[in-house]
Design a protein around this motif. Sequence first.
Motif, PDB file in Angstrom:
ATOM      1  N   MET A 234       0.820  -1.205   0.000  1.00 40.34           N
ATOM      2  CA  MET A 234       0.000   0.000   0.000  1.00 40.34           C
ATOM      3  C   MET A 234       0.858   1.262   0.000  1.00 40.34           C
ATOM      4  O   MET A 234       0.412   2.317  -0.450  1.00 40.34           O
ATOM      5  CB  MET A 234      -0.956   0.017   1.180  1.00 40.34           C
ATOM      6  N   THR A 235       2.099   1.159   0.459  1.00 42.98           N
ATOM      7  CA  THR A 235       3.013   2.303   0.410  1.00 42.98           C
ATOM      8  C   THR A 235       3.266   2.724  -1.035  1.00 42.98           C
ATOM      9  O   THR A 235       3.555   3.897  -1.306  1.00 42.98           O
ATOM     10  CB  THR A 235       4.344   1.943   1.097  1.00 42.98           C
ATOM     11  N   TYR A 236       3.130   1.772  -1.946  1.00 44.03           N
ATOM     12  CA  TYR A 236       3.418   2.035  -3.353  1.00 44.03           C
ATOM     13  C   TYR A 236       2.148   2.050  -4.206  1.00 44.03           C
ATOM     14  O   TYR A 236       2.203   1.887  -5.421  1.00 44.03           O
ATOM     15  CB  TYR A 236       4.421   1.002  -3.865  1.00 44.03           C
ATOM     16  N   GLY A 237       1.009   2.254  -3.543  1.00 46.45           N
ATOM     17  CA  GLY A 237      -0.247   2.422  -4.255  1.00 46.45           C
ATOM     18  C   GLY A 237      -0.799   1.156  -4.869  1.00 46.45           C
ATOM     19  O   GLY A 237      -1.593   1.206  -5.814  1.00 46.45           O
ATOM     20  N   ILE A 238      -0.404   0.006  -4.361  1.00 45.44           N
ATOM     21  CA  ILE A 238      -0.859  -1.273  -4.913  1.00 45.44           C
ATOM     22  C   ILE A 238      -2.100  -1.730  -4.157  1.00 45.44           C
ATOM     23  O   ILE A 238      -2.053  -1.952  -2.939  1.00 45.44           O
ATOM     24  CB  ILE A 238       0.258  -2.317  -4.837  1.00 45.44           C
TER      25      ILE A 238
END
Length: 322
Positions: A234-238
């Motif tokens: 989620m840190t990388y927008g996944i």
Amino acid sequence: MKKHLHLTIPLVTIVLSAIIMLNFQCKNKDSDADYQQAFQDNYQIFSPVMPDSMNFCGERVPLEIYHVYERMDREILVNVYWQSNILLLIKRAHRFFPIIEPILKEHNMPEDMKYLAVAESGFTHAVSTAGATGFWQFLKGTAQQYSLEVNNDVDERYHLEKATVAAIKYLKANYRRYNNWTLTAAAYNTGEGNINRHIENQKTTDYYSMHLPEETMRYVFRILALKTIMEEPMTYGIMLREKDLYPPIPVKTIVVDTAITDLFVFARQQGTTYQQLKALNPWLRSSNLPNRSRKKYEISIPQDMSLLRKNLFLMRDDENNL
């Protein structure tokens, strides 16, 4: 997976609205200048923020060195923006990490090494141009050196549990040689002969300061990028929900010590299909198992075919009925 980001209805609405607005604005721009301005105003690509610190198997990554930072940045960017691939890797990891992790733990191997398998094969049975195959990408000679059976009927490079044990033995042998996990991983990629030659020429065992072939120069950084993204997607927008992940397949094991003359018949006798038999036992490379030596083989079959389908789709069906 440690974290999963739930894609909410408001977020979907925002994204769709932005796309519709961009399409509308672009269609109503006659001049190239106006069209380009609309593009610049509405389209954005972000460079992910690099972690303050990183480590591989407990060994610190010297991000303060400019070329180390930039090589790491490259692999983060490549993997974050190869969206289809990173989504598939995270989905597959949910099925295969529960098999790999206990074996690593049993053999006192750093858990980070599970990402080496991800980098090597992407959890597919790809065959390299050199003939390496399986999740751990063993060459035939190396596989046999570490007690894996490889012939026309049985190829244990495709046997996840046995190949994982063989990979651990290989990695430990190189760790005893190099005394650091980072260079050990690099040697897994290019071979200890090549690494030994570079050590002799460059008078160092520090991976981050060595000049190596391009693939090996990127190798550990790719592993680190996959680790970083897959641990905190989620840190990388996944965006992934629990039901998006591929679940482990419940199996039971049948031990055989005689020949199986017809695996098509054998599959039907076990209440499964030939397709499922081969999917769960990719190390069976032909349609029979001669087994002239009366060796004991463990063959996996689904615990229950109807239960298997129910487990895979029950959650989605329940949500659809709400």
